[in-house]
Design an enzyme around this catalytic site. Sequence first.
Site, PDB file in Angstrom:
ATOM      1  N   HIS A 421       1.526  -1.371   0.062  1.00 43.03           N
ATOM      2  CA  HIS A 421      -0.060   0.347   0.324  1.00 43.03           C
ATOM      3  C   HIS A 421       0.687   1.750  -0.216  1.00 43.03           C
ATOM      4  O   HIS A 421       0.605   1.763  -1.214  1.00 43.03           O
ATOM      5  CB  HIS A 421      -0.717  -0.114   1.666  1.00 43.03           C
ATOM      6  CG  HIS A 421      -1.958   1.329   1.354  1.00 43.03           C
ATOM      7  ND1 HIS A 421      -1.395   2.310   2.022  1.00 43.03           N
ATOM      8  CD2 HIS A 421      -2.747   1.640   0.674  1.00 43.03           C
ATOM      9  CE1 HIS A 421      -2.489   3.534   1.592  1.00 43.03           C
ATOM     10  NE2 HIS A 421      -2.926   3.200   0.859  1.00 43.03           N
ATOM     11  N   CYS A 752      33.640   4.614 -25.827  1.00 40.03           N
ATOM     12  CA  CYS A 752      32.996   4.510 -24.781  1.00 40.03           C
ATOM     13  C   CYS A 752      33.290   5.588 -23.638  1.00 40.03           C
ATOM     14  O   CYS A 752      34.580   4.797 -23.227  1.00 40.03           O
ATOM     15  CB  CYS A 752      32.536   3.069 -23.786  1.00 40.03           C
ATOM     16  SG  CYS A 752      34.247   1.709 -24.346  1.00 40.03           S
TER      17      CYS A 752
END
Length: 796
Positions: A421, A752
Amino acid sequence: MSKNTVNVMWFETLARKDVALVGGKNSSLGEMVQQLGAKGIRVPDGFATTADAYRAYVTYNKLDERIEDAIGRWQDHKISLHEAGNEVRKMMLEGDWPADIEADILESYRELSRRAGTTDMPVAVRSSATAEDLPDASFAGQQETYLNVRGEKAVLAACRRCFASLFTDRAITYRQMKGFGHEKVALSIGVQRMVRADTGGSGVMFSIDTESGFDKVALITAAWGLGENVVQGAVNPDEYEVYKPLLGKPGLKPIVEKKLGAKEKKMIYAGQQGGDTKNVPTSKAERAAWVLNDDEIMELARMAVTIEDHYGQPMDMEWARDGETRELFIVQARPETVQSRADAGAIKSYTVKAAGKVLVTGLSVGAAVATGRVSIIENAKDIDKFVDGSILVTSTTDPDWVPIMKRASAIVTDHGGRTSHAAIVSRELGLPAIVGTGNATHMLHDEQEVTVNCAGGDEGVVNEGIAAFEVEVLRVDDVPKTKTGIMLNMANPSAAFRWWRLPADGVGLARMEFVINNALKVHPMALVHFDTLKDEAAKAEIAELTKGFADKTEFFIDGLARGLSQIAAVVYPKPVIVRMSDFKTNEYAELLGGREFEPKEENPMIGFRGASRYYAPAYRAGFALECKAIKRLRTEMGFDNVVVMIPFCRSPDEADKVLEVMKENGLERGKDGLQVYVMGEIPANVILAEEFAKRFDGFSIGSNDLTQLTLGVDRDSGELAGLFEESNPAVLWMIESLIARAHKAGAKVGLCGQAPSNDPAFARLLVEAGIDTISVTPDSFVAVKRHVAAAEAGKG
């Protein structure tokens, strides 16, 4: 088929168009029974009372005006909400059943028992308000559910209690907030055969990732016993994620994440005569065991896909497993209401500058950061003590807590998983939350200044003090197209899904070290030689980490494959280049048990690292585990988009040795489409480019090491920082030479590194040199894409 009446309708006769008649919950159950039973979706048998039956009950007992009067006095501030709610609930519970409604409910209950070959069958009695689960009313769970109800009197009493639950304090507040007239809302009751989940298990399932909205995975949570504990967040459940597009391929198990939850307690039947449930502690064996096996995880994920496909939208489902038959059932399904409505064109990226000491950790919800003072509320009756704008810290939440959750800047709970919840409401409110910390209410105190950081992936952290942080909004709906491929550098699997909306051309660098360091923590050779480890403290820690694995090395293979699979899933089927481990010896030594297997080196940066380790007796068995993880990732899980990359390979002869060891461990270049790349980070890789190109499918330029070794500058030296320059003419010559010579030999070349994002001129030089791909961190992707598009336009 049993007979419907004006008061009662059987699930098999209902469809989702009947929402006004029987509410969202029951119409959805009917839809699945009718349309999806043949497709393998099992829904427990049952019937629903109609909205007309509710209205008839209210009219028969002359409650209309009395309800209106009580609500009116509350709205006029003459009585409190609590008094108004109590008054209306009392009226409902004291009402009498109209004879026809009572007869219809009891006859249907008897028929349900007859169908199961029994009498007084245990049932679940669930409320389904006619406005509760509509798309613009997303806070489900406003009304009550009663489990293990047995016998005719008990069923009628539970039905009355369901009617009364339409007027709980939270339900009245909710309707007021949403603008639903109290007289306009009716309630249908679902009476459904109980699945014996008390001796089996249950949980919640979403057909998308709840945190990122990534639509290609299903998230499943699971705990022992009945499902209320998972829904309410009263336990920390197991958590599984499955990559949906590979579910249809036979023989694959694309389970990309498995997290063992504490599962501290379970809800079971309190007695054979019905109506009651109770929580009992779980055994040590239950806490240590997975609730679901792999086949059950796969079956539930397939159910999620079937239901999602039928409804044409992401779904939120509850499931239960019968402890006697082990059959899996869907007991609820409703549309997911948060991620499916999120702004798909924007990604918010949070960066915390200087975080204080870590106070508590748990599961992160919301991928955001908040700062403020702690307000600890242990009980719902104390919610009036909450200080607006502070950080709510509590054990667990339920719908009664929603009014103060809306006034909090962040939420931290002791218990609960990502489908609890607290997690669901936090998402709906757009608040960061950390759930399942275990000890937040014990470790934190009122008015303490803290930073709640949910921006680092699955693990959320509460840090001491108010940290400065930055928020960047990346717009991904107006990214220019480029001929040069722009890929992502990734390391943290748990943060990978948040970048799924980036239109990347793949992952140019997936760093294996992050998974080893953060998730596995153990030196692979310490697992291979576990029995002969001398360090008793490390041995004890490793034993604790690997419990549940009869073969210690399987812990490493399984964990590494699963961690990397989350990165592979984000861009599948585009390529994901995984660099094999590239720790330096001093970094390897810091892993658990590592000191026994690593030499002490004066200069680890150019020492026993990369390719030289993979065939050396000191690490060959460790590299074998890395290879087995990649093989599992590609062949058993199905991520054949994974490309292997070898770092710091000093010579063609060394390349041959590494490729041979890979082949021995099931990774043969060219077989089953496997490509193998090499890092272009040593001048020798450039000088002998043609020889390396015979052995590898591509090069990935590591600009940091290439700069360091070309210029002879220690990249970690503060004194030499001014000399470390990736755009130095000598380094650029190296890069241009490698691209030209590799292309001539038929190999691809990528880079990279951060230089193209910080320096548009460097991006332009790469484009002019004809680089195939550039790989950058996700938060700089949009900027690099723009730099490269501008460079390509200038080149054209």
